[in-house]
Enzyme design. Structure first.
Site, PDB file in Angstrom:
ATOM      1  CB  CYS A   1      -0.956  -0.055   1.267  1.00 17.05           C
ATOM      2  SG  CYS A   1      -2.072  -1.161   1.161  1.00 17.05           S
TER       3      CYS A   1
ATOM      4  CG  HIS B   1      -3.083   3.358   1.874  1.00  9.38           C
ATOM      5  ND1 HIS B   1      -3.647   2.862   0.643  1.00  9.38           N
ATOM      6  CD2 HIS B   1      -3.302   2.416   2.803  1.00  9.38           C
ATOM      7  CE1 HIS B   1      -3.984   1.585   0.801  1.00  9.38           C
ATOM      8  NE2 HIS B   1      -4.011   1.308   2.160  1.00  9.38           N
TER       9      HIS B   1
ATOM     10  CG  ASN C   1      -6.874  -0.841   1.015  1.00  6.48           C
ATOM     11  OD1 ASN C   1      -6.094  -0.280  -0.015  1.00  6.48           O
ATOM     12  ND2 ASN C   1      -6.344  -1.327   2.036  1.00  6.48           N
TER      13      ASN C   1
END
Ligand code: ACO
Length: 323
Positions: free
Chosen positions: A120, A246, A276
């Site tokens: 990520c 993020h 996500n």
């Protein structure tokens, strides 16, 4: 890592953004129809309402090419890309890397192309890599793409992970320019702790994580990296106009914002719509905020990320005038 370059014409400057999400949308009710979960549980714990999933037969490279195409179109006919960096942890294959196929798919065969894997945090790592190549004079125009298809590695029968992720891709064009101009990368901060590798991993082919420990680490590390990069930039939290981190989940975004003293209006969130999207998360959020007119020229932008590895990073820039 200090991103400022004293040499003229050797700082990475943001020149264009682009995004792509696949057409298949999965709602919380869709998930609740096949898993022991509910829209209420998912929304209250994560803020996520929908996520996009790659169409059958489409992989990370297809999404990356679509986002790259959008960024190149935005960059205009004079764009002359010499390097393609793909941040991903779901490459099409283990060998070779996916970036050369993406470059070829974009009509850029012949340019330098390689993958960066920091899960990520991959996009922020990619920014640092692109900036380094430009500072060294190795590259003049970098197409940096973050793309992931976690639908390939998330167990559809696992209610603890299936609601969290979506597929997508985001891309930016970074050109060589001056440290003082709008869009110049001002500072980048990176870190990792491999002792915590087991917090986020793939086991027996499926994604696995220790949710509560990830939550705590994500908040601590994103806030810490953000503080460090703000100090290097010479900004206070109140100077930040847009905090684009993020998009792991809404509670994490808000907790990091609160920890830094950045109020909710300045915390950008598209996790509600896309979930996500791993390495695609920050460039997708940037592209969506830009398209919605929520990022304006002159805005002081703070980016931060945390991901598997564990890895983390943060960066600062002043938003430029973009088409
Ligand atoms: N629906 C209903 N119940 C669920 C679901 C679900 N989808 N998922 C888990 N549960 C249950 C669990 O089985 C557990 O039941 P039990 O008490 O009977 O054992 C209960 O809910 C509580 O589970 P926890 O895992 O403790 O739930 P928590 O409140 O921690 O929320 C969550 C889970 C949302 C994953 C949270 O830990 C979190 O946000 N973690 C951050 C992780 C994250 O976002 N990771 C993204 C990838 S990594 C990254 O991007 C950095």
């Amino acid at each position: 890592m200090e991103a400022r370059s004293p040499r003229p014409g050797r700082t990475a400057v943001l020149a264009a953004v682009g995004a792509h999400v696949p057409s298949i949308v999965v709602t919380n009710d869709d998930l609740a129809a096949r898993l022991d979960t509910s829209d209420e549980w998912i929304t209250s714990r994560t803020g996520i309402r929908t996520r996009h999933v790659a169409e059958p037969g489409r992989s990370t490279s297809d999404l990356a090419i679509a986002a790259g195409t959008a960024a190149l179109r935005a960059a205009g006919p004079d764009a002359s890309i010499d390097t393609v960096v793909l941040a991903t942890s779901t490459p099409d294959r283990l060998v070779p890397a996916t970036a050369p196929a993406v470059a070829a798919g974009l009509g850029l065969a012949g340019v330098a192309a390689f993958d960066v894997d920091a899960v990520c945090s991959g996009f922020v790592y990619g920014l640092a890599v692109a900036n380094g190549l430009i500072a060294a004079g190795t590259a003049r125009q970098v197409l940096l793409i973050g793309a992931d298809t976690f639908s390939a590695i998330v167990d559809p029968a696992d209610r603890t992970t299936a609601p969290l992720f979506g597929d997508g891709a985001g891309a930016v064009v970074l050109r060589a320019g001056e440290a003082g101009e709008p869009g110049a990368l001002l500072a980048v901060e990176l870190g990792s702790d491999g002792a915590l590798a087991d917090l986020i991993t793939v086991r027996d082919g499926w994604f696995a994580m220790q949710g509560q420990a990830v939550y705590r680490q994500a908040v601590t590390r994103m806030a810490g990296a953000a503080r460090d990069v703000l100090a290097r930039t010479g900004w206070q939290p109140e100077d930040v106009d847009a905090f684009v981190s993020h998009q792991a989940n809404l509670r994490i975004l808000r907790a990091v914002g609160a920890d830094l003293g950045i109020d909710a209006e300045r915390v950008h969130a598209n996790v509600t719509d896309v979930g996500n999207t791993v390495a695609a998360s920050i460039p997708l959020a940037l592209a969506h905020a830009h398209a919605a007119g929520r990022l304006r020229a002159g805005d002081r932008v703070l980016l931060s990320a945390f991901g598997g590895g564990t890895t983390w990073g943060a960066a600062t820039l002043v938003w430029p005038e973009l088409s």
